[in-house]
Design a protein around this motif. Sequence first.
Motif, PDB file in Angstrom:
ATOM      1  N   PHE A 158       0.829  -1.203   0.000  1.00 11.12           N
ATOM      2  CA  PHE A 158       0.000   0.000   0.000  1.00 11.12           C
ATOM      3  C   PHE A 158       0.867   1.258   0.000  1.00 11.12           C
ATOM      4  O   PHE A 158       0.479   2.303  -0.524  1.00 11.12           O
ATOM      5  CB  PHE A 158      -0.919   0.016   1.226  1.00 11.12           C
ATOM      6  CG  PHE A 158      -2.259  -0.612   0.961  1.00 11.12           C
ATOM      7  CD1 PHE A 158      -3.115  -0.078   0.014  1.00 11.12           C
ATOM      8  CD2 PHE A 158      -2.660  -1.744   1.662  1.00 11.12           C
ATOM      9  CE1 PHE A 158      -4.358  -0.649  -0.228  1.00 11.12           C
ATOM     10  CE2 PHE A 158      -3.902  -2.323   1.423  1.00 11.12           C
ATOM     11  CZ  PHE A 158      -4.758  -1.775   0.477  1.00 11.12           C
ATOM     12  N   GLN A 159       2.058   1.158   0.633  1.00 15.68           N
ATOM     13  CA  GLN A 159       2.940   2.302   0.721  1.00 15.68           C
ATOM     14  C   GLN A 159       3.680   2.602  -0.578  1.00 15.68           C
ATOM     15  O   GLN A 159       4.324   3.647  -0.700  1.00 15.68           O
ATOM     16  CB  GLN A 159       3.960   2.099   1.853  1.00 15.68           C
ATOM     17  CG  GLN A 159       3.343   1.831   3.208  1.00 15.68           C
ATOM     18  CD  GLN A 159       2.347   2.900   3.619  1.00 15.68           C
ATOM     19  OE1 GLN A 159       2.636   4.077   3.547  1.00 15.68           O
ATOM     20  NE2 GLN A 159       1.158   2.475   4.027  1.00 15.68           N
ATOM     21  N   ILE A 160       3.622   1.668  -1.544  1.00 14.74           N
ATOM     22  CA  ILE A 160       4.308   1.912  -2.807  1.00 14.74           C
ATOM     23  C   ILE A 160       3.467   2.777  -3.732  1.00 14.74           C
ATOM     24  O   ILE A 160       3.984   3.430  -4.651  1.00 14.74           O
ATOM     25  CB  ILE A 160       4.674   0.578  -3.511  1.00 14.74           C
ATOM     26  CG1 ILE A 160       5.843   0.799  -4.470  1.00 14.74           C
ATOM     27  CG2 ILE A 160       3.495  -0.002  -4.278  1.00 14.74           C
ATOM     28  CD1 ILE A 160       6.375  -0.472  -5.099  1.00 14.74           C
ATOM     29  N   LEU A 161       2.148   2.804  -3.483  1.00 14.24           N
ATOM     30  CA  LEU A 161       1.262   3.578  -4.358  1.00 14.24           C
ATOM     31  C   LEU A 161       1.452   5.096  -4.200  1.00 14.24           C
ATOM     32  O   LEU A 161       1.511   5.809  -5.202  1.00 14.24           O
ATOM     33  CB  LEU A 161      -0.199   3.192  -4.112  1.00 14.24           C
ATOM     34  CG  LEU A 161      -0.566   1.742  -4.456  1.00 14.24           C
ATOM     35  CD1 LEU A 161      -2.027   1.493  -4.158  1.00 14.24           C
ATOM     36  CD2 LEU A 161      -0.261   1.436  -5.913  1.00 14.24           C
ATOM     37  N   PRO A 162       1.544   5.627  -2.947  1.00 21.13           N
ATOM     38  CA  PRO A 162       1.742   7.086  -2.828  1.00 21.13           C
ATOM     39  C   PRO A 162       2.987   7.614  -3.533  1.00 21.13           C
ATOM     40  O   PRO A 162       2.895   8.608  -4.248  1.00 21.13           O
ATOM     41  CB  PRO A 162       1.807   7.314  -1.312  1.00 21.13           C
ATOM     42  CG  PRO A 162       1.000   6.191  -0.742  1.00 21.13           C
ATOM     43  CD  PRO A 162       1.272   5.018  -1.628  1.00 21.13           C
ATOM     44  N   PRO A 163       4.176   6.981  -3.374  1.00 17.09           N
ATOM     45  CA  PRO A 163       5.326   7.526  -4.107  1.00 17.09           C
ATOM     46  C   PRO A 163       5.179   7.423  -5.623  1.00 17.09           C
ATOM     47  O   PRO A 163       5.658   8.289  -6.350  1.00 17.09           O
ATOM     48  CB  PRO A 163       6.519   6.699  -3.604  1.00 17.09           C
ATOM     49  CG  PRO A 163       5.944   5.512  -2.945  1.00 17.09           C
ATOM     50  CD  PRO A 163       4.605   5.917  -2.440  1.00 17.09           C
ATOM     51  N   ILE A 164       4.501   6.352  -6.110  1.00 20.52           N
ATOM     52  CA  ILE A 164       4.269   6.244  -7.557  1.00 20.52           C
ATOM     53  C   ILE A 164       3.359   7.376  -8.021  1.00 20.52           C
ATOM     54  O   ILE A 164       3.627   8.047  -9.021  1.00 20.52           O
ATOM     55  CB  ILE A 164       3.661   4.870  -7.917  1.00 20.52           C
ATOM     56  CG1 ILE A 164       4.691   3.761  -7.716  1.00 20.52           C
ATOM     57  CG2 ILE A 164       3.166   4.858  -9.353  1.00 20.52           C
ATOM     58  CD1 ILE A 164       4.146   2.373  -7.949  1.00 20.52           C
TER      59      ILE A 164
END
Length: 612
Positions: free
Chosen positions: A322-328
Amino acid sequence: MNLYRRILKFARPHQKYIYASLFFNILYSVFQIASLGTILPVLGMLFGSVKMDADLKEPVYDGHISSFFGYLKEYSYYFIQSEVNQRGALTVLAWLCVITAFTFLLRNIFRYFGAYLLIFYRVGVTKDLRSAMYNKVLALPVSFFTEQRKGDMMSRMSNDVGEVENNILGSLVDLINSPFMLISTLVTLFYLSPQLTLFSLIVLPVMGALISVIGKSLKKDSHEAQHELGNIFSIVDETLKSAKIIKIFNAEKLLSKRFTASMTKWINNSVSLGRKKELASPMSEFLGAVTFLIITWYGGKEIIVNHSIRPEDFLVFLGIFFQILPPIKSLSSSISNVQKAEASLVRVMEILDADVRVDEIANPVPIHDLKSEINFRNVGFYYNQDRTIIKNFDLIIGKGKTVALVGQSGSGKTTIANLLARFYDVTEGSIEIDGENIKNLNLKDYRSLLGMVTQESVLFNDSVYNNIAMGKENATQEEVIAAAKIANAHQFIESLPNGYNTNIGDDGNKLSGGQKQRVSIARAVLKNPPIMILDEATSALDTESERYVQDALEKMMENRTSLVIAHRLSTIQKADHIVVMEKGDIIEQGSHNELMAINGTYRKLVELQNFD
């Protein structure tokens, strides 16, 4: 890329804020992962993934670097299970909740400091950028402003710089921080499960290609929107300055149509730009959601069918994924924002890169006074060869002499004054001061020798005192008052509500035309230059105001070298030499009496004005 290097040069003096912001943002990224790591194993325990076994065995590290992280993970499970067996699940859960809350607190503190320090960086760079633009505007020649609309210039300094601040400077930290968060998160995911992580990479090339296509389109629409906004500012500027003419000619409908047409173009471009900008984020979110569902299906298959992954690892994986979506999303938005603002950056750099056509040679000659004469030698000037303004102009102005230029509108009189002031450079021939070409002179030194009073008084929204004092740095109050007396301005200034400290409003609109002109003359008198240029200084005044102003001008021109452009010929009959111009040529010259005796163009002009 050169554009971005240029803007980064403005960031160098403020780089300490960038580095500090990045440091706190990196800590924020680390604690973002850590905050999940403290709670998700407990959730796995509560869901039955962690067994509360009484015969726990402490894992042993075999000394190999490759197995260190595996040992660390096994030991953390061992420690949690040991604590659960000793203290109970609820106690362990409570403590881990406290620890998680603390990590979330630290995470948001670091996030705040990262954003707070970024404010100093953005404001500092924006200040330097606007200052550089303003200083460049001060340095640009007069010719530049005849080709540019003032409203568009205002739009570049306000809206375009704002776009650069918000979308490029604001995205810079995200462009650096997001890849770090992305990489650190991917490393963690690969550590947990290489197979599941590979699925997350499927969406990245697709997303990158789609965002790139949208970004190129954003750049085009942004340029058109900013250009049209400049047109809108120009229309507003013209409307504010032309209120009387608009009303007397009932031109409200015409101006309204122009404004509405320009607004419609801007709205269409802005809607298109906003639609494409808003498309980038939902698209990246949708692709991320599809990837998440594929991973969920694949992870479920590995747990249920192949038993190759532990449920708790999968829960941790999902939480971190889930935390990879915000930086993307942040990275894709930042790229889109940068591409959107590139058009504004181009418009800003067009001002900073504008050619200062009137420039100094490498080692200019200093000059501090006029010793003998001003010499126009076969001067020619044109914007292009099909439109010649001045040709074969020869004239000598001796020190202390007054030379007047007369002729019909468009004969080139004001152009001669602009060439002498070096607002433009001659195309042919030369203008010499005491035998030295003015192109070889130190420009600041040379301009210090000149004073100018024009038909339209140029005054600033400030006090009368400060408008006059602009003529001389560090002028004393006695000098300002003395200059005002010579300009026949002291008496009316004293009658103003606050005397010399009275604010005269925008463009001096609180004063009459004659009063404004006398303040302009006082400013020129205070400077006390050896060369004075008067460009139709009395043509816009009524008879009574003209009498005051003409008297002030005559006082000012005593023992001074003067070039006078006159519309009312009665004001220049005392000139030492009168030059009659027509279409850029000298057709007659001499004293008033000599020209009247010739019975040529000058006499016809005088008789025509006397008849009027």
